[in-house]
Design a protein around this motif. Structure first.
Motif, PDB file in Angstrom:
ATOM      1  N   ARG A 140       0.778  -1.235   0.000  1.00 33.49           N
ATOM      2  CA  ARG A 140       0.000   0.000   0.000  1.00 33.49           C
ATOM      3  C   ARG A 140       0.811   1.287   0.000  1.00 33.49           C
ATOM      4  N   ASN A 141       2.027   1.242   0.524  1.00 33.02           N
ATOM      5  CA  ASN A 141       2.821   2.471   0.602  1.00 33.02           C
ATOM      6  C   ASN A 141       4.302   2.117   0.778  1.00 33.02           C
ATOM      7  N   GLN A 142       5.150   3.109   0.845  1.00 36.28           N
ATOM      8  CA  GLN A 142       6.593   2.881   0.931  1.00 36.28           C
ATOM      9  C   GLN A 142       6.981   2.158   2.217  1.00 36.28           C
ATOM     10  N   GLN A 143       6.344   2.502   3.324  1.00 31.60           N
ATOM     11  CA  GLN A 143       6.656   1.823   4.589  1.00 31.60           C
ATOM     12  C   GLN A 143       6.331   0.336   4.495  1.00 31.60           C
ATOM     13  N   ASP A 144       5.182   0.015   3.927  1.00 37.60           N
ATOM     14  CA  ASP A 144       4.768  -1.368   3.718  1.00 37.60           C
ATOM     15  C   ASP A 144       5.793  -2.093   2.832  1.00 37.60           C
ATOM     16  N   TYR A 145       6.191  -1.434   1.749  1.00 37.05           N
ATOM     17  CA  TYR A 145       7.185  -1.993   0.821  1.00 37.05           C
ATOM     18  C   TYR A 145       8.504  -2.271   1.552  1.00 37.05           C
ATOM     19  N   ASP A 146       8.969  -1.298   2.331  1.00 31.83           N
ATOM     20  CA  ASP A 146      10.232  -1.447   3.062  1.00 31.83           C
ATOM     21  C   ASP A 146      10.172  -2.577   4.084  1.00 31.83           C
ATOM     22  N   GLU A 147       9.039  -2.728   4.776  1.00 33.17           N
ATOM     23  CA  GLU A 147       8.881  -3.809   5.757  1.00 33.17           C
ATOM     24  C   GLU A 147       8.886  -5.177   5.077  1.00 33.17           C
ATOM     25  N   ILE A 148       8.256  -5.270   3.935  1.00 35.16           N
ATOM     26  CA  ILE A 148       8.238  -6.535   3.191  1.00 35.16           C
ATOM     27  C   ILE A 148       9.630  -6.852   2.659  1.00 35.16           C
ATOM     28  N   TRP A 149      10.326  -5.844   2.159  1.00 35.57           N
ATOM     29  CA  TRP A 149      11.699  -6.014   1.689  1.00 35.57           C
ATOM     30  C   TRP A 149      12.548  -6.605   2.818  1.00 35.57           C
ATOM     31  N   GLN A 150      12.409  -6.039   4.030  1.00 38.69           N
ATOM     32  CA  GLN A 150      13.169  -6.514   5.189  1.00 38.69           C
ATOM     33  C   GLN A 150      12.752  -7.932   5.569  1.00 38.69           C
ATOM     34  N   TYR A 151      11.469  -8.227   5.480  1.00 36.20           N
ATOM     35  CA  TYR A 151      10.974  -9.569   5.779  1.00 36.20           C
ATOM     36  C   TYR A 151      11.626 -10.596   4.848  1.00 36.20           C
ATOM     37  N   ILE A 152      11.659 -10.286   3.557  1.00 39.12           N
ATOM     38  CA  ILE A 152      12.278 -11.189   2.584  1.00 39.12           C
ATOM     39  C   ILE A 152      13.761 -11.354   2.901  1.00 39.12           C
ATOM     40  N   GLU A 153      14.417 -10.273   3.235  1.00 35.78           N
ATOM     41  CA  GLU A 153      15.846 -10.296   3.555  1.00 35.78           C
ATOM     42  C   GLU A 153      16.133 -11.180   4.774  1.00 35.78           C
ATOM     43  N   ASN A 154      15.246 -11.126   5.776  1.00 34.30           N
ATOM     44  CA  ASN A 154      15.471 -11.853   7.030  1.00 34.30           C
ATOM     45  C   ASN A 154      14.925 -13.273   7.026  1.00 34.30           C
ATOM     46  N   ASN A 155      14.129 -13.630   6.022  1.00 32.94           N
ATOM     47  CA  ASN A 155      13.446 -14.906   6.036  1.00 32.94           C
ATOM     48  C   ASN A 155      14.371 -16.125   6.097  1.00 32.94           C
ATOM     49  N   PRO A 156      15.495 -16.164   5.363  1.00 35.48           N
ATOM     50  CA  PRO A 156      16.365 -17.348   5.479  1.00 35.48           C
ATOM     51  C   PRO A 156      16.890 -17.575   6.899  1.00 35.48           C
ATOM     52  N   ALA A 157      17.334 -16.525   7.570  1.00 36.15           N
ATOM     53  CA  ALA A 157      17.851 -16.678   8.936  1.00 36.15           C
ATOM     54  C   ALA A 157      16.737 -17.117   9.882  1.00 36.15           C
ATOM     55  N   LYS A 158      15.559 -16.547   9.723  1.00 37.49           N
ATOM     56  CA  LYS A 158      14.411 -16.921  10.558  1.00 37.49           C
ATOM     57  C   LYS A 158      14.044 -18.382  10.329  1.00 37.49           C
ATOM     58  N   TRP A 159      14.028 -18.819   9.073  1.00 39.61           N
ATOM     59  CA  TRP A 159      13.687 -20.199   8.743  1.00 39.61           C
ATOM     60  C   TRP A 159      14.693 -21.167   9.373  1.00 39.61           C
ATOM     61  N   MET A 160      15.983 -20.811   9.301  1.00 40.77           N
ATOM     62  CA  MET A 160      17.014 -21.687   9.882  1.00 40.77           C
ATOM     63  C   MET A 160      16.860 -21.783  11.399  1.00 40.77           C
ATOM     64  N   LEU A 161      16.509 -20.692  12.065  1.00 43.07           N
ATOM     65  CA  LEU A 161      16.282 -20.736  13.508  1.00 43.07           C
ATOM     66  C   LEU A 161      15.089 -21.621  13.864  1.00 43.07           C
ATOM     67  N   ILE A 162      14.002 -21.432  13.167  1.00 46.93           N
ATOM     68  CA  ILE A 162      12.785 -22.207  13.431  1.00 46.93           C
ATOM     69  C   ILE A 162      13.010 -23.695  13.175  1.00 46.93           C
ATOM     70  N   HIS A 163      13.761 -24.020  12.124  1.00 49.46           N
ATOM     71  CA  HIS A 163      13.984 -25.417  11.751  1.00 49.46           C
ATOM     72  C   HIS A 163      15.285 -25.988  12.305  1.00 49.46           C
ATOM     73  N   HIS A 164      15.925 -25.235  13.178  1.00 45.23           N
ATOM     74  CA  HIS A 164      17.156 -25.680  13.851  1.00 45.23           C
ATOM     75  C   HIS A 164      18.231 -26.138  12.859  1.00 45.23           C
ATOM     76  N   VAL A 165      18.496 -25.282  11.887  1.00 38.11           N
ATOM     77  CA  VAL A 165      19.499 -25.558  10.859  1.00 38.11           C
ATOM     78  C   VAL A 165      20.684 -24.624  11.094  1.00 38.11           C
ATOM     79  N   ASP A 166      21.895 -25.161  11.054  1.00 35.73           N
ATOM     80  CA  ASP A 166      23.090 -24.327  11.176  1.00 35.73           C
ATOM     81  C   ASP A 166      23.364 -23.624   9.864  1.00 35.73           C
ATOM     82  N   PRO A 167      23.796 -22.344   9.932  1.00 36.92           N
ATOM     83  CA  PRO A 167      24.099 -21.604   8.679  1.00 36.92           C
ATOM     84  C   PRO A 167      25.269 -22.194   7.931  1.00 36.92           C
TER      85      PRO A 167
END
Length: 167
Positions: A140-167
Motif C-alpha cells: 500500500r505504501n513505501q513503509q509497507d514496501y520497506d517492511e516486506i523487503w526486510q521480511y524477505i531479507e530476514n526470512n532465510p535466517a528466521k527459517w534456519m532458527l525455526i527449523h534448527h538448521v546451522d548456517p
C-alpha cells in the motif's frame, strides 16, 4: 461429508491488473522441501547455489519478466519449501494481471521441474509442484514496501532458527 467452502484468495473488489507492487508467496505442494536455502554471505548478498532446482526458479523469474515486460520482480528469496517475491506491475496491459503472471510462472517452473525429474536430476514430487493458489498482499505504501523487503531479507535466517538448521 459436507465440504467446507473455500475462502477466496484474492480481494473481490481489487483490480490485480492495475499498476502497483504485490508481495507474493508460493508454497510447494504439502510444503515439501524441494529447493535449496540461499544463505546470506554478508552485506545482504546471497550465495548463489548451483542446484538445478534453484536454477529453474531463477530462470523462470527472468523469463517471466521477459514474457510480461510491464512488470518487475524487485526482490525474491528461494526457501526450501516456498518462494517470496515482490512483483511490481508498472503499467496496465490486458491479460497481464497478477493471477496471469503467477499462473505462467507456476506452469513453467512445474514443466521444467518435471523435465528434471524425468532426466533423473531432480527429486520427484507428489502430483503438484506448487500449492493450488498463492498468498498475496497488495503493498500500500513505501513503509509497507520497506517492511516486506526486510521480511524477505530476514526470512532465510528466521527459517534456519525455526527449523534448527546451522548456517
Amino acid at each position: 461429508m459436507e465440504l467446507k467452502e473455500r475462502k477466496p484468495n484474492r480481494l473481490g473488489y481489487y483490480d490485480y491488473g492495475q499498476p502497483g507492487s504485490y508481495f507474493v508467496t508460493l508454497c510447494t505442494h504439502n510444503r515439501i522441501p524441494l529447493f535449496e536455502m540461499e544463505p546470506i554471505v554478508g552485506n545482504g548478498l546471497r550465495a548463489v547455489p548451483r542446484s538445478p532446482q534453484n536454477l529453474i526458479i531463477r530462470k523462470w523469474i527472468k523469463e517471466t519478466k521477459n514474457k510480461f515486460p510491464n512488470i518487475t520482480i524487485d526482490k525474491y528469496v528461494i526457501m526450501p519449501d516456498h518462494l517470496h517475491m515482490v512483483v511490481t506491475i508498472l503499467e496496465r496491459h490486458a491479460g497481464r494481471s497478477l493471477p496471469d503472471i503467477m499462473q505462467f510462472f507456476k506452469t513453467m517452473t512445474t514443466n521444467d521441474y518435471i523435465r528434471g525429474v524425468k532426466a533423473g536430476i531432480l527429486v520427484p514430487f507428489d502430483k503438484k509442484l506448487w500449492q493450488k493458489s498463492y498468498y498475496d498482499h497488495v503493498i500500500r505504501n513505501q513503509q509497507d514496501y520497506d517492511e516486506i523487503w526486510q521480511y524477505i531479507e530476514n526470512n532465510p535466517a528466521k527459517w534456519m532458527l525455526i527449523h534448527h538448521v546451522d548456517p
